[in-house]
Design a protein around this motif. Sequence first.
Motif, PDB file in Angstrom:
ATOM      1  N   VAL A  15       0.868  -1.171   0.000  1.00 11.35           N
ATOM      2  CA  VAL A  15       0.000   0.000   0.000  1.00 11.35           C
ATOM      3  C   VAL A  15       0.908   1.226   0.000  1.00 11.35           C
ATOM      4  O   VAL A  15       1.524   1.566   1.001  1.00 11.35           O
ATOM      5  N   VAL A  16       1.021   1.865  -1.155  1.00 12.45           N
ATOM      6  CA  VAL A  16       1.856   3.054  -1.308  1.00 12.45           C
ATOM      7  C   VAL A  16       1.158   4.256  -0.678  1.00 12.45           C
ATOM      8  O   VAL A  16       1.792   5.113  -0.079  1.00 12.45           O
ATOM      9  N   SER A  17      -0.160   4.298  -0.820  1.00 11.40           N
ATOM     10  CA  SER A  17      -0.963   5.349  -0.217  1.00 11.40           C
ATOM     11  C   SER A  17      -2.316   4.766   0.152  1.00 11.40           C
ATOM     12  O   SER A  17      -2.978   4.170  -0.701  1.00 11.40           O
ATOM     13  N   PRO A  18      -2.751   4.932   1.391  1.00  5.73           N
ATOM     14  CA  PRO A  18      -4.105   4.504   1.742  1.00  5.73           C
ATOM     15  C   PRO A  18      -5.120   5.447   1.087  1.00  5.73           C
ATOM     16  O   PRO A  18      -4.739   6.474   0.504  1.00  5.73           O
ATOM     17  N   LEU A  19      -6.397   5.124   1.179  1.00  4.61           N
ATOM     18  CA  LEU A  19      -7.431   5.987   0.612  1.00  4.61           C
ATOM     19  C   LEU A  19      -7.276   7.413   1.127  1.00  4.61           C
ATOM     20  O   LEU A  19      -7.171   7.640   2.333  1.00  4.61           O
ATOM     21  N   THR A  20      -7.237   8.366   0.193  1.00  2.00           N
ATOM     22  CA  THR A  20      -7.062   9.759   0.557  1.00  2.00           C
ATOM     23  C   THR A  20      -7.656  10.668  -0.512  1.00  2.00           C
ATOM     24  O   THR A  20      -7.769  10.276  -1.674  1.00  2.00           O
ATOM     25  N   THR A  21      -8.006  11.863  -0.107  1.00  2.60           N
ATOM     26  CA  THR A  21      -8.427  12.889  -1.067  1.00  2.60           C
ATOM     27  C   THR A  21      -7.287  13.857  -1.343  1.00  2.60           C
ATOM     28  O   THR A  21      -7.448  14.809  -2.098  1.00  2.60           O
TER      29      THR A  21
END
Length: 96
Positions: A46-52
């Motif tokens: 997971v390089v980036s979790p869920l984000t805006t």
Amino acid sequence: MPMPFDLSGSTARVIDLIRAAALHFVEAARPFDRISVITFAGTQVVVSPLTTDHVALRDRINAIAKPDGSTKLHDSLAFAMVQGFKTVNDSSRNAI
């Protein structure tokens, strides 16, 4: 929306194209769309979790390392589904 990124050895020559497509996807997303970035080859990361935070997403996509390893597509898609759909609700737009 989890975005799986194939980093297997077979993508080594096209990684710049894959990275550009991912950046374009982030640019085309709505400001409130939550996106995560998951890379896969032999394992999933997971390089980036869920984000805006689309600026952070672009930074993380640009920092993705050189491809290496085998393609475990089915395992990686299952991983992305579990990671991405942990926090969804019926009113949200969901995609992998």
